[in-house]
Design a protein around this motif. Structure first.
Motif, PDB file in Angstrom:
ATOM      1  N   GLY A   1     -10.829  21.104   4.448  1.00 27.37           N
ATOM      2  CA  GLY A   1      -9.623  21.745   3.916  1.00 27.37           C
ATOM      3  C   GLY A   1      -9.915  22.860   2.927  1.00 27.37           C
ATOM      4  N   ALA A   2     -10.820  22.589   1.975  1.00 29.57           N
ATOM      5  CA  ALA A   2     -11.090  23.549   0.909  1.00 29.57           C
ATOM      6  C   ALA A   2     -11.785  24.803   1.430  1.00 29.57           C
ATOM      7  CB  ALA A   2     -11.947  22.890  -0.164  1.00 29.57           C
ATOM      8  N   ALA A   3     -12.370  24.721   2.632  1.00 27.18           N
ATOM      9  CA  ALA A   3     -13.138  25.858   3.157  1.00 27.18           C
ATOM     10  C   ALA A   3     -12.258  26.885   3.856  1.00 27.18           C
ATOM     11  CB  ALA A   3     -14.202  25.346   4.125  1.00 27.18           C
ATOM     12  N   LEU A   4     -11.010  26.547   4.122  1.00 30.12           N
ATOM     13  CA  LEU A   4     -10.158  27.422   4.932  1.00 30.12           C
ATOM     14  C   LEU A   4      -8.975  27.954   4.127  1.00 30.12           C
ATOM     15  CD1 LEU A   4      -9.274  28.618   7.689  1.00 30.12           C
ATOM     16  CD2 LEU A   4      -8.198  26.411   8.205  1.00 30.12           C
ATOM     17  N   THR A   5      -8.871  29.288   4.091  1.00 34.18           N
ATOM     18  CA  THR A   5      -7.720  29.931   3.448  1.00 34.18           C
ATOM     19  C   THR A   5      -7.023  30.791   4.490  1.00 34.18           C
ATOM     20  OG1 THR A   5      -8.888  30.050   1.331  1.00 34.18           O
ATOM     21  CG2 THR A   5      -6.970  31.489   1.581  1.00 34.18           C
TER      22      THR A   5
ATOM     23  N   GLU B   1       3.349  29.247  -5.048  1.00 34.19           N
ATOM     24  CA  GLU B   1       3.379  27.887  -5.615  1.00 34.19           C
ATOM     25  C   GLU B   1       4.170  26.937  -4.718  1.00 34.19           C
ATOM     26  OE1 GLU B   1       3.129  29.312 -10.306  1.00 34.19           O
ATOM     27  OE2 GLU B   1       5.073  28.833  -9.403  1.00 34.19           O
ATOM     28  N   VAL B   2       5.332  27.415  -4.280  1.00 29.96           N
ATOM     29  CA  VAL B   2       6.173  26.558  -3.439  1.00 29.96           C
ATOM     30  C   VAL B   2       5.463  26.259  -2.115  1.00 29.96           C
ATOM     31  CG1 VAL B   2       8.369  26.400  -2.217  1.00 29.96           C
ATOM     32  CG2 VAL B   2       8.282  27.460  -4.449  1.00 29.96           C
ATOM     33  N   THR B   3       4.835  27.287  -1.550  1.00 31.48           N
ATOM     34  CA  THR B   3       4.120  27.091  -0.282  1.00 31.48           C
ATOM     35  C   THR B   3       3.059  26.007  -0.439  1.00 31.48           C
ATOM     36  OG1 THR B   3       4.487  29.403   0.294  1.00 31.48           O
ATOM     37  CG2 THR B   3       2.724  28.269   1.476  1.00 31.48           C
ATOM     38  N   GLN B   4       2.321  26.114  -1.527  1.00 29.70           N
ATOM     39  CA  GLN B   4       1.255  25.149  -1.799  1.00 29.70           C
ATOM     40  C   GLN B   4       1.813  23.729  -1.930  1.00 29.70           C
ATOM     41  OE1 GLN B   4      -1.783  25.414  -1.647  1.00 29.70           O
ATOM     42  NE2 GLN B   4      -2.667  23.762  -2.859  1.00 29.70           N
ATOM     43  N   GLN B   5       2.921  23.602  -2.690  1.00 35.34           N
ATOM     44  CA  GLN B   5       3.519  22.275  -2.900  1.00 35.34           C
ATOM     45  C   GLN B   5       4.050  21.689  -1.595  1.00 35.34           C
ATOM     46  OE1 GLN B   5       6.512  23.375  -5.723  1.00 35.34           O
ATOM     47  NE2 GLN B   5       5.095  23.461  -7.465  1.00 35.34           N
ATOM     48  N   LEU B   6       4.743  22.509  -0.827  1.00 37.12           N
ATOM     49  CA  LEU B   6       5.349  21.990   0.405  1.00 37.12           C
ATOM     50  C   LEU B   6       4.260  21.655   1.435  1.00 37.12           C
ATOM     51  CD1 LEU B   6       8.453  24.364   0.677  1.00 37.12           C
ATOM     52  CD2 LEU B   6       8.377  22.033  -0.201  1.00 37.12           C
ATOM     53  N   ALA B   7       3.244  22.508   1.506  1.00 38.11           N
ATOM     54  CA  ALA B   7       2.145  22.238   2.445  1.00 38.11           C
ATOM     55  C   ALA B   7       1.452  20.922   2.069  1.00 38.11           C
ATOM     56  CB  ALA B   7       1.156  23.399   2.438  1.00 38.11           C
ATOM     57  N   ARG B   8       1.188  20.729   0.795  1.00 32.68           N
ATOM     58  CA  ARG B   8       0.555  19.479   0.340  1.00 32.68           C
ATOM     59  C   ARG B   8       1.419  18.275   0.697  1.00 32.68           C
ATOM     60  NH1 ARG B   8      -3.419  21.447   0.262  1.00 32.68           N
ATOM     61  NH2 ARG B   8      -4.872  22.070  -1.355  1.00 32.68           N
ATOM     62  N   ALA B   9       2.744  18.429   0.464  1.00 35.52           N
ATOM     63  CA  ALA B   9       3.670  17.319   0.745  1.00 35.52           C
ATOM     64  C   ALA B   9       3.631  16.938   2.224  1.00 35.52           C
ATOM     65  CB  ALA B   9       5.089  17.697   0.329  1.00 35.52           C
ATOM     66  N   LEU B  10       3.320  17.905   3.085  1.00 35.68           N
ATOM     67  CA  LEU B  10       3.267  17.641   4.524  1.00 35.68           C
ATOM     68  C   LEU B  10       1.847  17.262   4.977  1.00 35.68           C
ATOM     69  CD1 LEU B  10       5.635  20.494   5.793  1.00 35.68           C
ATOM     70  CD2 LEU B  10       6.138  18.050   5.662  1.00 35.68           C
ATOM     71  N   GLY B  11       0.945  17.108   4.008  1.00 35.78           N
ATOM     72  CA  GLY B  11      -0.397  16.627   4.322  1.00 35.78           C
ATOM     73  C   GLY B  11      -1.389  17.707   4.703  1.00 35.78           C
ATOM     74  N   VAL B  12      -1.050  18.984   4.436  1.00 39.06           N
ATOM     75  CA  VAL B  12      -1.950  20.089   4.792  1.00 39.06           C
ATOM     76  C   VAL B  12      -3.038  20.229   3.729  1.00 39.06           C
ATOM     77  CG1 VAL B  12      -2.073  22.602   5.080  1.00 39.06           C
ATOM     78  CG2 VAL B  12      -0.159  21.311   6.058  1.00 39.06           C
ATOM     79  N   ARG B  13      -4.297  20.319   4.173  1.00 37.88           N
ATOM     80  CA  ARG B  13      -5.396  20.419   3.206  1.00 37.88           C
ATOM     81  C   ARG B  13      -5.901  21.853   3.039  1.00 37.88           C
ATOM     82  NH1 ARG B  13      -8.308  16.143   5.336  1.00 37.88           N
ATOM     83  NH2 ARG B  13     -10.249  16.906   4.448  1.00 37.88           N
ATOM     84  N   ALA B  14      -5.752  22.681   4.070  1.00 36.88           N
ATOM     85  CA  ALA B  14      -6.193  24.083   3.936  1.00 36.88           C
ATOM     86  C   ALA B  14      -5.268  24.807   2.958  1.00 36.88           C
ATOM     87  CB  ALA B  14      -6.137  24.753   5.305  1.00 36.88           C
ATOM     88  N   ARG B  15      -5.745  25.940   2.434  1.00 36.67           N
ATOM     89  CA  ARG B  15      -4.904  26.757   1.543  1.00 36.67           C
ATOM     90  C   ARG B  15      -4.081  27.719   2.392  1.00 36.67           C
ATOM     91  NH1 ARG B  15      -4.867  25.006  -3.633  1.00 36.67           N
ATOM     92  NH2 ARG B  15      -4.229  27.090  -4.280  1.00 36.67           N
TER      93      ARG B  15
END
Ligand code: GDP
Length: 333
Positions: A27-31, A115-129
């Motif tokens: 996850g951390a390797a992909l932006t 910020e919102v994108t990051q929060q919503l993506a995390r809430a849906l289980g997305v690990r990439a940025r």
């Protein structure tokens, strides 16, 4: 070995390759740096179609049949809106609507789009940025033979029927590139930058129109590779082929390659376009062939793996091509 990968993406085509990359990378390797030129306000809501396509694909919630929105949607809201005589030209499924309402609410409280994108993506289980190209508004405007249209008006309401004369990206000159996008592109451990198989004119061009973005790509210490959105002279989906023709360009993958001339080190074409010799490539660009149609998750992963496998040979080639006028003499300088 360098580990970070950056993908520039629009919606449908880009999201599929980004999802393929996410099957192979930590996850951390992909932006993913995502186009926001298609964003608009509708029914009082903030809608970011390309960001949502990428997030849904990464979360495994995309609808590969329809190509946009969420799988397994219900449409109660749309039916109720229609009964009330409200505007129905832009379809919003119930689950999709929840995301737009939540984004709008958080942004009204002061959160940025990033910020919102990051929060919503995390809430849906997305690990990439998933990073918008900018937190500032940029709006793609389509200049057609029927006058100037907002992007969604052209794309959804008018179904891309008017002939395109040119495009402009309102607000791009004042927009600040998202700091995380610039940080990812200048990372010392950057392995590869991928320009996804997205529409070059309305998905990738708006990203490059944000000041600093093109320069960040040019100075990235890793190869830059684009994947064709045109296969056998046709777009898989959407108006890319029609736009090429209306803008006076050849309707071919090679025309897209030429469009990216000076920006990329390699261009991935589909195997069915292999008829001409690779020597035909624009100067400083290598042409590579692969099966680029992504029908399912396995296709996405396979194409992602092929693209990733090009990183090292291209980096090595660029170093040895130092004196031969390569796009960037030494990407690892
Ligand atoms: P949009 O913002 O939703 O239009 O999405 P994109 O710009 O990211 O994607 C649209 C482009 O993706 C179109 O030009 C399609 O031809 C291309 N595309 C869609 N699916 C595929 C695929 O499976 N393979 C390839 N090579 N291109 C694709």
């Amino acid at each position: 070995m360098n580990s970070r990968v950056v993908a520039l993406s629009g919606g449908v085509g880009g999201a599929k390759l980004v999802q393929g990359l996410s099957q192979l990378l930590d996850g951390a390797a992909l932006t993913a740096i995502v186009n926001t030129g298609d964003d608009f306000e509708h029914l009082g809501l903030r809608i970011s179609p390309d960001i949502d396509s990428v997030v849904y694909a990464l979360a495994g919630l995309d609808d590969p049949e329809r190509g946009w929105g969420r799988c397994g949607e219900s449409w109660t809201f749309m039916a109720a809106l229609k009964a009330l005589g409200g505007p129905t030209w832009f379809a919003l499924g119930d689950g999709d609507l929840a995301l737009h309402v939540e984004r709008t609410r958080r942004m009204a409280e002061g959160a940025t789009l990033g910020e919102v994108t990051q929060q919503l993506a995390r809430a849906l289980g997305v690990r990439a940025r998933v990073v918008p190209m900018s937190d500032d508004p940029v709006r793609t405007r389509v200049i057609t033979d029927e006058g100037e249209l907002g992007f969604q008006d052209y794309f959804v309401n008018r179904r891309c029927a008017p002939r395109i004369r040119s495009l402009r990206f309102e607000g791009a000159d004042r927009a600040r590139a998202h700091p995380e996008a610039l940080e990812a592109l200048s990372a010392p451990d950057l392995r590869l930058v991928i320009v996804c198989p997205s529409n070059p004119f309305v998905s990738i061009e708006p990203i490059l129109a944000v000041p600093g973005m093109r320069a960040a790509l040019e100075s990235a210490r890793a190869p830059v590779i684009a994947v064709t959105p045109i296969i056998g002279g046709r777009a898989v989906k959407g108006p890319a082929a029609k736009m090429l023709a209306e803008l006076g360009l050849a309707v071919s993958a090679r025309a897209v390659a030429r469009h990216y001339s000076g920006l990329i080190d390699a261009f991935v074409l589909d195997r069915i376009d292999e008829q001409e010799p690779a020597a035909d490539a624009p100067a400083g660009m290598r042409l590579v062939y692969a099966d680029t149609l992504m029908r399912d998750r396995d296709d996405r992963r396979r194409l992602a793996a092929e693209v990733l496998s090009l990183a090292e040979p291209l980096a090595t080639e660029a170093v040895s091509a130092h004196t031969h006028g390569a796009r960037r003499p030494d990407p690892r300088r």
